[in-house]
Motif scaffolding. Structure first.
Motif, PDB file in Angstrom:
ATOM      1  N   ALA A  98      30.141  35.315  -7.985  1.00 37.54           N
ATOM      2  CA  ALA A  98      29.797  36.360  -8.951  1.00 37.54           C
ATOM      3  C   ALA A  98      28.299  36.438  -9.266  1.00 37.54           C
ATOM      4  O   ALA A  98      27.920  36.698 -10.405  1.00 37.54           O
ATOM      5  CB  ALA A  98      30.614  36.192 -10.226  1.00 37.54           C
ATOM      6  N   PHE A  99      27.453  36.283  -8.267  1.00 36.00           N
ATOM      7  CA  PHE A  99      26.010  36.321  -8.472  1.00 36.00           C
ATOM      8  C   PHE A  99      25.578  37.613  -9.163  1.00 36.00           C
ATOM      9  O   PHE A  99      24.915  37.595 -10.187  1.00 36.00           O
ATOM     10  CB  PHE A  99      25.278  36.164  -7.133  1.00 36.00           C
ATOM     11  N   THR A 100      25.957  38.770  -8.590  1.00 40.01           N
ATOM     12  CA  THR A 100      25.491  40.037  -9.150  1.00 40.01           C
ATOM     13  C   THR A 100      26.057  40.291 -10.540  1.00 40.01           C
ATOM     14  O   THR A 100      25.363  40.825 -11.397  1.00 40.01           O
ATOM     15  CB  THR A 100      25.808  41.226  -8.219  1.00 40.01           C
ATOM     16  N   LEU A 101      27.301  39.884 -10.783  1.00 39.44           N
ATOM     17  CA  LEU A 101      27.866  40.056 -12.126  1.00 39.44           C
ATOM     18  C   LEU A 101      27.136  39.197 -13.141  1.00 39.44           C
ATOM     19  O   LEU A 101      26.912  39.609 -14.284  1.00 39.44           O
ATOM     20  CB  LEU A 101      29.356  39.720 -12.118  1.00 39.44           C
ATOM     21  N   ARG A 102      26.759  37.998 -12.747  1.00 38.56           N
ATOM     22  CA  ARG A 102      26.007  37.121 -13.651  1.00 38.56           C
ATOM     23  C   ARG A 102      24.635  37.720 -13.971  1.00 38.56           C
ATOM     24  O   ARG A 102      24.207  37.752 -15.124  1.00 38.56           O
ATOM     25  CB  ARG A 102      25.842  35.737 -13.049  1.00 38.56           C
ATOM     26  N   VAL A 103      23.935  38.208 -12.949  1.00 39.97           N
ATOM     27  CA  VAL A 103      22.615  38.803 -13.162  1.00 39.97           C
ATOM     28  C   VAL A 103      22.740  40.037 -14.048  1.00 39.97           C
ATOM     29  O   VAL A 103      21.985  40.207 -15.006  1.00 39.97           O
ATOM     30  CB  VAL A 103      21.948  39.159 -11.814  1.00 39.97           C
ATOM     31  N   TYR A 104      23.693  40.898 -13.741  1.00 43.52           N
ATOM     32  CA  TYR A 104      23.918  42.098 -14.548  1.00 43.52           C
ATOM     33  C   TYR A 104      24.196  41.720 -16.007  1.00 43.52           C
ATOM     34  O   TYR A 104      23.628  42.303 -16.923  1.00 43.52           O
ATOM     35  CB  TYR A 104      25.084  42.909 -13.979  1.00 43.52           C
ATOM     36  N   GLY A 105      25.038  40.747 -16.225  1.00 47.60           N
ATOM     37  CA  GLY A 105      25.378  40.321 -17.582  1.00 47.60           C
ATOM     38  C   GLY A 105      24.190  39.783 -18.350  1.00 47.60           C
ATOM     39  O   GLY A 105      24.088  39.959 -19.568  1.00 47.60           O
ATOM     40  N   MET A 106      23.239  39.143 -17.655  1.00 39.17           N
ATOM     41  CA  MET A 106      22.053  38.594 -18.317  1.00 39.17           C
ATOM     42  C   MET A 106      21.019  39.672 -18.625  1.00 39.17           C
ATOM     43  O   MET A 106      20.300  39.581 -19.614  1.00 39.17           O
ATOM     44  CB  MET A 106      21.430  37.497 -17.461  1.00 39.17           C
ATOM     45  N   LEU A 107      20.932  40.708 -17.780  1.00 41.16           N
ATOM     46  CA  LEU A 107      19.907  41.729 -17.970  1.00 41.16           C
ATOM     47  C   LEU A 107      20.410  42.979 -18.675  1.00 41.16           C
ATOM     48  O   LEU A 107      19.622  43.696 -19.281  1.00 41.16           O
ATOM     49  CB  LEU A 107      19.294  42.116 -16.625  1.00 41.16           C
ATOM     50  N   ALA A 108      21.673  43.279 -18.576  1.00 42.72           N
ATOM     51  CA  ALA A 108      22.203  44.518 -19.154  1.00 42.72           C
ATOM     52  C   ALA A 108      23.514  44.232 -19.872  1.00 42.72           C
ATOM     53  O   ALA A 108      24.568  44.711 -19.475  1.00 42.72           O
ATOM     54  CB  ALA A 108      22.405  45.551 -18.047  1.00 42.72           C
ATOM     55  N   PRO A 109      23.476  43.433 -20.935  1.00 41.88           N
ATOM     56  CA  PRO A 109      24.719  43.005 -21.571  1.00 41.88           C
ATOM     57  C   PRO A 109      25.477  44.091 -22.331  1.00 41.88           C
ATOM     58  O   PRO A 109      26.656  43.931 -22.587  1.00 41.88           O
ATOM     59  CB  PRO A 109      24.252  41.908 -22.537  1.00 41.88           C
ATOM     60  N   THR A 110      24.826  45.186 -22.665  1.00 39.12           N
ATOM     61  CA  THR A 110      25.538  46.244 -23.402  1.00 39.12           C
ATOM     62  C   THR A 110      26.092  47.271 -22.426  1.00 39.12           C
ATOM     63  O   THR A 110      25.646  47.372 -21.289  1.00 39.12           O
ATOM     64  CB  THR A 110      24.605  46.958 -24.398  1.00 39.12           C
TER      65      THR A 110
END
Length: 126
Positions: A98-110
């Motif tokens: 889940a690399f991309t999901l983790r990055v997305y969650g850290m940068l765009a949490p809303t």
């Protein structure tokens, strides 16, 4: 961005057209934005030309391509967003899934965004 990867030579050829530079997370732990090429957004010039660049990717290297919606924030320098991405991607790389999901969650949490967000990551394997 457009990129061609030759599996036998491990050669990446790329250019950009108005989007942010791709992020390379090297297998040795270093990271860098591939800033060597850049061109105007597609359609801005009737006869635009684009330079390409090449580099060999090593097994374990991860190339991260993304749209500006991931790193741009109103009222902030884009450099802040790029620094956040580099940090988030380096941290997420330590996990095998889940690399991309983790990055997305850290940068765009809303769930409310004013721009499109896309992220693609490719890891080179033997």
């Amino acid at each position: 961005m457009i990129a061609i990867y030759e599996t036998e030579s491990r050669m990446l050829t790329w250019t950009t057209a108005g989007h942010p530079y791709p992020l390379l997370l090297a297998a040795n732990g270093q990271s860098q934005y591939l800033e060597e090429t850049h061109g105007p957004p597609l359609g801005v010039l009737t006869c635009g030309s684009y330079r390409s660049n090449q580099r060999v990717l090593e097994p374990g290297d991860t190339l991260v391509v993304f749209t500006d919606g991931l790193v741009e924030r109103r009222g902030e320098s884009i450099d802040n967003g790029l620094d956040l991405l580099r940090s988030a991607a380096s941290s997420a790389l330590k996990h095998e899934t889940a690399f991309t999901l983790r990055v997305y969650g850290m940068l765009a949490p809303t769930r409310v965004h004013v721009d499109d967000i896309a992220i693609l990551a490719v890891t080179i394997i033997d």
